[in-house]
Design an enzyme around this catalytic site. Structure first.
Site, PDB file in Angstrom:
ATOM      1  N   GLY A 148       0.750  -1.159   0.129  1.00  9.56           N
ATOM      2  CA  GLY A 148      -0.097   0.064  -0.014  1.00  9.56           C
ATOM      3  C   GLY A 148       0.855   1.172  -0.111  1.00  9.56           C
ATOM      4  O   GLY A 148       1.161   1.574  -0.964  1.00  9.56           O
ATOM      5  N   ILE A 373     -20.834  18.798  17.444  1.00  8.34           N
ATOM      6  CA  ILE A 373     -21.704  19.908  17.978  1.00  8.34           C
ATOM      7  C   ILE A 373     -23.374  19.627  17.678  1.00  8.34           C
ATOM      8  O   ILE A 373     -24.122  20.073  18.483  1.00  8.34           O
ATOM      9  CB  ILE A 373     -21.127  21.046  17.137  1.00  8.34           C
ATOM     10  CG1 ILE A 373     -19.870  21.343  17.731  1.00  8.34           C
ATOM     11  CG2 ILE A 373     -22.168  22.255  17.184  1.00  8.34           C
ATOM     12  CD1 ILE A 373     -19.047  22.537  16.671  1.00  8.34           C
ATOM     13  N   GLY A 375     -24.924  17.254  17.793  1.00  2.00           N
ATOM     14  CA  GLY A 375     -25.401  16.025  18.905  1.00  2.00           C
ATOM     15  C   GLY A 375     -26.162  15.140  17.973  1.00  2.00           C
ATOM     16  O   GLY A 375     -25.829  14.536  16.760  1.00  2.00           O
ATOM     17  N   GLU A 399      -4.074   8.346  -2.016  1.00  2.93           N
ATOM     18  CA  GLU A 399      -2.829   9.210  -2.509  1.00  2.93           C
ATOM     19  C   GLU A 399      -1.992   9.512  -1.562  1.00  2.93           C
ATOM     20  O   GLU A 399      -1.659  10.633  -1.249  1.00  2.93           O
ATOM     21  CB  GLU A 399      -3.733  10.635  -2.997  1.00  2.93           C
ATOM     22  CG  GLU A 399      -4.477  10.189  -4.159  1.00  2.93           C
ATOM     23  CD  GLU A 399      -3.575  10.460  -5.515  1.00  2.93           C
ATOM     24  OE1 GLU A 399      -3.829   9.064  -5.927  1.00  2.93           O
ATOM     25  OE2 GLU A 399      -2.907  11.279  -5.779  1.00  2.93           O
TER      26      GLU A 399
HETATM   27  C1  LIG Z   1     -11.532   3.885  -1.318  1.00  2.00           C
HETATM   28  C2  LIG Z   1     -10.021   3.695  -1.368  1.00  2.00           C
HETATM   29  C3  LIG Z   1     -10.019   3.954  -2.955  1.00  2.00           C
HETATM   30  C4  LIG Z   1      -8.554   3.797  -3.294  1.00  2.00           C
HETATM   31  N1  LIG Z   1      -8.122   4.213  -4.602  1.00  2.00           N
HETATM   32  C5  LIG Z   1      -7.057   3.698  -5.104  1.00  2.00           C
HETATM   33  C6  LIG Z   1      -6.738   3.800  -6.543  1.00  2.00           C
HETATM   34  O1  LIG Z   1      -7.446   4.349  -7.315  1.00  2.00           O
HETATM   35  N2  LIG Z   1      -5.529   3.060  -6.886  1.00  2.00           N
HETATM   36  C7  LIG Z   1      -4.608   2.803  -6.195  1.00  2.00           C
HETATM   37  O2  LIG Z   1      -3.594   2.330  -6.596  1.00  2.00           O
HETATM   38  N3  LIG Z   1      -4.882   2.852  -4.730  1.00  2.00           N
HETATM   39  C8  LIG Z   1      -6.028   3.188  -4.265  1.00  2.00           C
HETATM   40  N4  LIG Z   1      -6.298   3.182  -2.915  1.00  2.00           N
HETATM   41  C9  LIG Z   1      -5.307   2.544  -2.153  1.00  2.00           C
HETATM   42  C10 LIG Z   1      -4.590   3.660  -1.024  1.00  2.00           C
HETATM   43  O3  LIG Z   1      -3.724   4.472  -1.738  1.00  2.00           O
HETATM   44  C11 LIG Z   1      -4.057   2.956   0.118  1.00  2.00           C
HETATM   45  O4  LIG Z   1      -4.788   1.956   0.832  1.00  2.00           O
HETATM   46  C12 LIG Z   1      -2.903   3.584   0.980  1.00  2.00           C
HETATM   47  O5  LIG Z   1      -2.044   4.129   0.049  1.00  2.00           O
HETATM   48  C13 LIG Z   1      -2.534   2.747   2.109  1.00  2.00           C
HETATM   49  O6  LIG Z   1      -2.053   1.743   1.794  1.00  2.00           O
HETATM   50  P1  LIG Z   1      -2.490   0.597   3.056  1.00  2.00           P
HETATM   51  O7  LIG Z   1      -3.989   0.594   2.868  1.00  2.00           O
HETATM   52  O8  LIG Z   1      -1.955  -0.662   2.439  1.00  2.00           O
HETATM   53  O9  LIG Z   1      -1.902   1.094   4.309  1.00  2.00           O
HETATM   54  P2  LIG Z   1      -0.669   0.439   4.943  1.00  2.00           P
HETATM   55  O10 LIG Z   1       0.508   1.085   3.785  1.00  2.00           O
HETATM   56  O11 LIG Z   1      -0.527  -0.835   5.260  1.00  2.00           O
HETATM   57  O12 LIG Z   1      -0.565   1.665   6.206  1.00  2.00           O
HETATM   58  C14 LIG Z   1      -1.198   1.193   7.359  1.00  2.00           C
HETATM   59  C15 LIG Z   1      -0.699   2.372   8.172  1.00  2.00           C
HETATM   60  O13 LIG Z   1       0.851   2.418   8.242  1.00  2.00           O
HETATM   61  C16 LIG Z   1       1.090   3.714   7.981  1.00  2.00           C
HETATM   62  N5  LIG Z   1       2.314   3.881   7.509  1.00  2.00           N
HETATM   63  C17 LIG Z   1       2.887   3.033   6.414  1.00  2.00           C
HETATM   64  N6  LIG Z   1       3.948   3.134   5.969  1.00  2.00           N
HETATM   65  C18 LIG Z   1       4.583   4.208   6.976  1.00  2.00           C
HETATM   66  C19 LIG Z   1       6.005   4.780   7.192  1.00  2.00           C
HETATM   67  N7  LIG Z   1       6.794   4.567   6.379  1.00  2.00           N
HETATM   68  N8  LIG Z   1       5.835   5.704   8.452  1.00  2.00           N
HETATM   69  C20 LIG Z   1       4.958   5.907   8.954  1.00  2.00           C
HETATM   70  N9  LIG Z   1       3.854   5.374   8.888  1.00  2.00           N
HETATM   71  C21 LIG Z   1       3.466   4.633   7.840  1.00  2.00           C
HETATM   72  C22 LIG Z   1       0.033   4.418   7.199  1.00  2.00           C
HETATM   73  O14 LIG Z   1       0.179   5.815   7.156  1.00  2.00           O
HETATM   74  C23 LIG Z   1      -1.321   3.796   7.887  1.00  2.00           C
HETATM   75  O15 LIG Z   1      -1.575   4.530   8.921  1.00  2.00           O
HETATM   76  C24 LIG Z   1      -7.501   3.438  -2.514  1.00  2.00           C
HETATM   77  C25 LIG Z   1      -7.936   3.078  -1.055  1.00  2.00           C
HETATM   78  C26 LIG Z   1      -9.225   3.292  -0.709  1.00  2.00           C
HETATM   79  C27 LIG Z   1      -9.583   2.988   0.708  1.00  2.00           C
END
Ligand SMILES: Cc1cc2nc3c(=O)[nH]c(=O)nc-3n(C[C@H](O)[C@H](O)[C@H](O)COP(=O)(O)OP(=O)(O)OC[C@H]3O[C@@H](n4cnc5c(N)ncnc54)[C@H](O)[C@@H]3O)c2cc1C
Lengths: 422, 365
Positions: A148, A373, A375, A399
């Site tokens: 991700g 706010i 409620g 993003e």
């Molecule tokens: C509704 C929706 C639409 C989306 N649309 C698209 C799309 O069109 N195309 C596409 O490619 N993707 C899409 N995504 C994917 C989205 O970009 C990813 O979910 C997002 O980048 C986070 O990846 P993850 O869910 O695997 O979380 P993870 O990467 O597993 O992250 C989990 C937590 O760890 C934190 N974390 C991760 N790495 C670090 C770091 N180095 N330092 C500190 N904290 C960290 C994150 O901030 C998060 O809080 C979509 C997601 C959703 C939910």
């Protein structure tokens, strides 16, 4: 140059038109599509397609060429505002309904990737379709179950079949916004495409990553799942599986050979510099909807906001409201600055991520506070506020999560590379 | 159009002020705070940069037109050096700018050249009152019309350079609205405390209590003349100045903490390489930029006479004051125990940062 804060006239006019669209075509259907996830709002999509075509905006992606060149005398050169305009449109559509905005026909993130990393032939070939007869979609597939935030961990693989000169792609992509509409061949839609990120050389790490344009209906590619979500339910979020999917050689965005650099990856990052402030704009549209709704309800109940009083004389509601307004206005200015930089071809990686950090925070906080706010009124499904609260949260996730964007900002201000600050 | 790039002229001014802030104000700040005295030589040097002069038309002894945006840029830059020093340099503006903005023609001709043309001289203004619920729009100091004069009664606090001020503007409640009155030195019934104010910060700026006991000023000394003036405009200008100064102080703290974090090591890496620190810095930078832009917008709206300029100035002021507190607190936190020691400036930034919410009226653009 000078410092100025006048919203350009064409932008104000577009906002005016889109506000009506937001009210009539989006808000009136918001609740229905929130409760009927995976149904498609055909009316909205067709309306938007027709409207955008007649306005000459085929796609929400900004055009390369400057506007107003009718072959006559060169007009007085105006500063470019394509990205500013786009941000304002997205904000207004998202004020209507973010879920709907995300399924506005046009290129979306897929086209943005082609814009950012494609050759001019590729742009001509892939982007023309958005101004044709039927509404058409494109989507961006980066995320995988195991990758991700850490996009360098993607496992999708593209191998060149030298005999047929085709790329053979294998992998599974998840969370693809508008993936279903871009890939599945619906009769009412034109043929779209998805942009799939895969590695052409896993040993090269990020340097080996490339994006491929995969046309809708390509054999070996299936939409295998549609997610059920907290919010933005009008927008489909698809899982797309690619099994020996074959795409023509020239569908690769960027160089087909791996240099020992990270240009492939940089292509993806360049896309983000352009799209992050737009995502931020979207989040702020929802936030504004929530804040305006709150104001309306406070007015109805005779609660006045007394601007100008020192903090210690304000009521709690006034303090909260004023803070929310400060957050919203300043966050919007950050978006405007980031897209203004994009319009003026100034490097904006820092400003673009900053605007996303701030919009992620502000959208979440404002909608949370507005619900609090009001409620029971805030919590009730009689109003859309509770939905906006659910919708707003996505801004801080896709993003680049709030944390990832903080990393980008921190690296920029500290002058650190990715390995110095992980 | 939107545009975020200062004009060449503005940039030149910002660069000049920036140089002064870094080369003169900052090195003197610590000693000035500890000794409760800013070297007058340095104040004069700042005055010679000509901020106020550049905002005053030629007809009144200056050489330019006022722009709140330009002033906001300059104030941020100067406060980045040191807040007390910056406020000292700009104290005469507290007197001159309200006259420039809202004064009658006679007032402009009489007072502006006097302030502008010479060396830095203590002209000042008295707005703040020593009450927990101090509110510039609900003052306890009163003005009453009486046979062609106004009678002023009340007590003012935190009045910079009041002790030897040539003249000051005193703000008072006149029939429910705030109005300014020009009060000359040695007016009967005007007493300035001998003791200086003792505050958490800003100790290099000499501030005093001012008592008004049936002080009589002629009606012509009411700011704007017989029909008075628009205090909202003055207050908005003060709020924009405070907001700009808050951005400057916050930036000072941020920059210092950032540089420190890139040097200091813990657990084998620079502390800036730890996310807990890096994320604080990222948020500080983001908040500073957010409030800077809001302040610029408010200033631009003021320059362009937009209806919501005063509200926007209020929002920028309120937001920037909070931001300065958040950022300067983190500046101390990033330095750890060393941040708590007065050898580093971050604790002073924090003390100064706390003040913005209450210190409206000590600066004006
Ligand atoms: C509704 C929706 C639409 C989306 N649309 C698209 C799309 O069109 N195309 C596409 O490619 N993707 C899409 N995504 C994917 C989205 O970009 C990813 O979910 C997002 O980048 C986070 O990846 P993850 O869910 O695997 O979380 P993870 O990467 O597993 O992250 C989990 C937590 O760890 C934190 N974390 C991760 N790495 C670090 C770091 N180095 N330092 C500190 N904290 C960290 C994150 O901030 C998060 O809080 C979509 C997601 C959703 C939910």
């Amino acid at each position: 140059m000078t410092i100025e804060f006048e919203s350009p006239k064409p932008i104000v006019q577009t906002q005016f038109v889109l506000k009506t669209v937001a009210e009539e075509m989006m808000r009136s259907k918001s609740r229905y599509f929130d409760e009927h996830e995976h149904e498609i709002p055909w009316d909205y999509i067709e309306f938007m397609h027709t409207a955008m075509k007649s306005m000459g905006v085929g796609s929400l992606a900004p055009k390369e060429k400057s506007n107003g060149g009718n072959g006559g005398e060169p007009k007085e050169k105006r500063p470019p505002i394509a990205y500013q305009s786009l941000a304002a449109q997205i904000e207004m559509l998202s004020w209507g309904d973010v879920g709907f905005y995300l399924i506005t026909p046009g290129g979306g993130l897929g086209a943005a990737a082609v814009q950012a990393a494609g050759t001019s032939e590729q742009k001509a070939k892939f982007l023309a379709r958005f101004t044709e007869d039927k509404p058409t979609f494109a989507a961006m597939c980066m995320t995988e179950a195991g990758a991700g935030s850490d996009t360098s961990a993607i496992r999708a693989r593209a191998v060149l079949d030298e005999k047929t000169n085709e790329w053979v792609i294998n992998g599974e992509k998840i969370f693809v916004t508008a993936g279903d509409k871009a890939f599945t061949e619906y009769e009412k839609f034109g043929g779209g495409f998805i942009v799939v990120w895969a590695s052409i050389d896993p040993s090269a790490g990020r340097a080996g990553m490339r994006a491929f344009v995969v046309e809708s209906g390509t054999k070996g590619v299936t939409v295998s799942k549609l997610e059920h979500k907290l919010g933005i339910r009008a927008s489909d979020t698809a899982t797309i599986s690619l099994v020996d999917a074959r795409v023509p050689y020239d569908h690769i965005l960027g160089s087909p050979t791996v240099e020992k650099t990270t240009t492939g990856f940089k292509g993806a990052m360049a896309t983000f510099d352009a799209t992050r402030p737009l995502v931020a704009a979207s989040g702020l549209g929802v936030a504004r909807a929530a804040l305006e709704f709150l104001k309306e309800k406070l007015d109805e109940n005779g609660v006045e906001i007394r601007y100008g009083l020192p903090r210690q004389k304000l009521s709690n509601i006034e303090r909260e409201f004023i803070d929310m307004e400060i957050m919203l206005k300043s966050a919007w200015l950050m978006v405007i600055k980031a897209v203004w930089m994009a319009d003026n071809k100034k490097p904006n990686a820092l400003e673009s991520s900053m605007s996303k950090v701030r919009a992620g925070d502000v959208g979440t906080k404002i909608t949370q506070k507005a619900v609090e706010i009001l409620g029971p009124l805030g919590y009730s499904r009689e109003f859309l506020l509770e939905k906006w609260f659910r919708d707003a949260k996505i801004t801080d996730i896709y993003e680049g999560t709030g944390q990832i964007n903080r990393l980008v900002v921190a690296r920029q201000i500290l002058g650190y590379s990715g390995s110095e600050l992980r | 159009m939107y545009s975020f790039e200062p004009s060449e002229e503005q940039q030149m001014l910002v660069d000049a002020v920036g140089k002064y802030a870094i080369n003169d104000l900052r090195p003197a700040a610590h000693e000035a705070e500890e000794s409760r005295e800013f070297p007058r030589k340095l104040v004069s040097k700042g005055w010679e940069l000509g901020l106020l002069q550049a905002s005053t038309p030629e007809a009144y002894g200056g050489f330019g037109e006022r722009s709140a945006v330009t002033c906001a840029l300059a104030v941020e830059e100067m406060a980045f050096g040191d807040l007390a020093g910056a406020l000292a340099v700009m104290t005469p503006s507290l007197f001159a700018t309200p006259i420039l903005l809202t004064g009658s023609e006679e007032q402009k001709q009489e007072y502006l050249p006097r302030v502008i043309e010479g060396d830095w001289a203590p002209y000042t203004a008295a707005l703040i009152e020593y009450r927990f619920d101090f509110d510039p729009n609900a003052l306890k100091t009163t003005a009453k019309a009486s046979a062609g004069d106004y009678i002023l009664d009340g007590e003012k606090a935190f009045v910079p350079f009041a002790k030897d001020a040539e003249a000051m503007i005193v703000y008072a409640d006149l029939d429910g609205i705030t109005q300014g009155f020009i009060v000359p030195k040695n007016s009967a019934g005007l007493t300035i405390s001998n003791e200086r104010e003792n505050l958490m910060g800003l100790n290099a700026l000499p501030m005093y209590r001012v008592k008004l006991d049936t002080v009589k000023v002629p009606a012509s000394n009411r700011l704007g003349g017989a029909s008075g003036h628009n205090f909202e405009l003055v207050l908005a200008s003060m709020r924009i100045a405070s907001a700009s100064a808050a951005v400057g102080v916050a930036k000072a703290s941020f920059e210092y903490a950032k540089n420190y974090a890139k040097e200091r090591e813990a657990f084998g890496v620079k502390i800036a390489q730890k996310q807990a620190i890096a994320f604080m810095l990222a948020e500080m930078a983001t908040e500073i930029e957010a409030m800077r832009l809001l302040t610029w917008e408010a200033a631009w709206k003021l320059d362009n006479q937009k209806d919501d300029a005063a509200t926007e100035a209020y929002l920028a002021f309120t937001g920037a004051a909070d931001m300065a507190m958040m950022v300067t607190d983190r500046g101390v936190q990033i330095l750890g125990g060393h941040g708590y020691i007065r050898e580093h400036p971050v604790e002073l930034f924090m003390r100064n940062g706390r003040g913005f919410a209450m210190l409206v009226g000590l600066a004006i653009v």
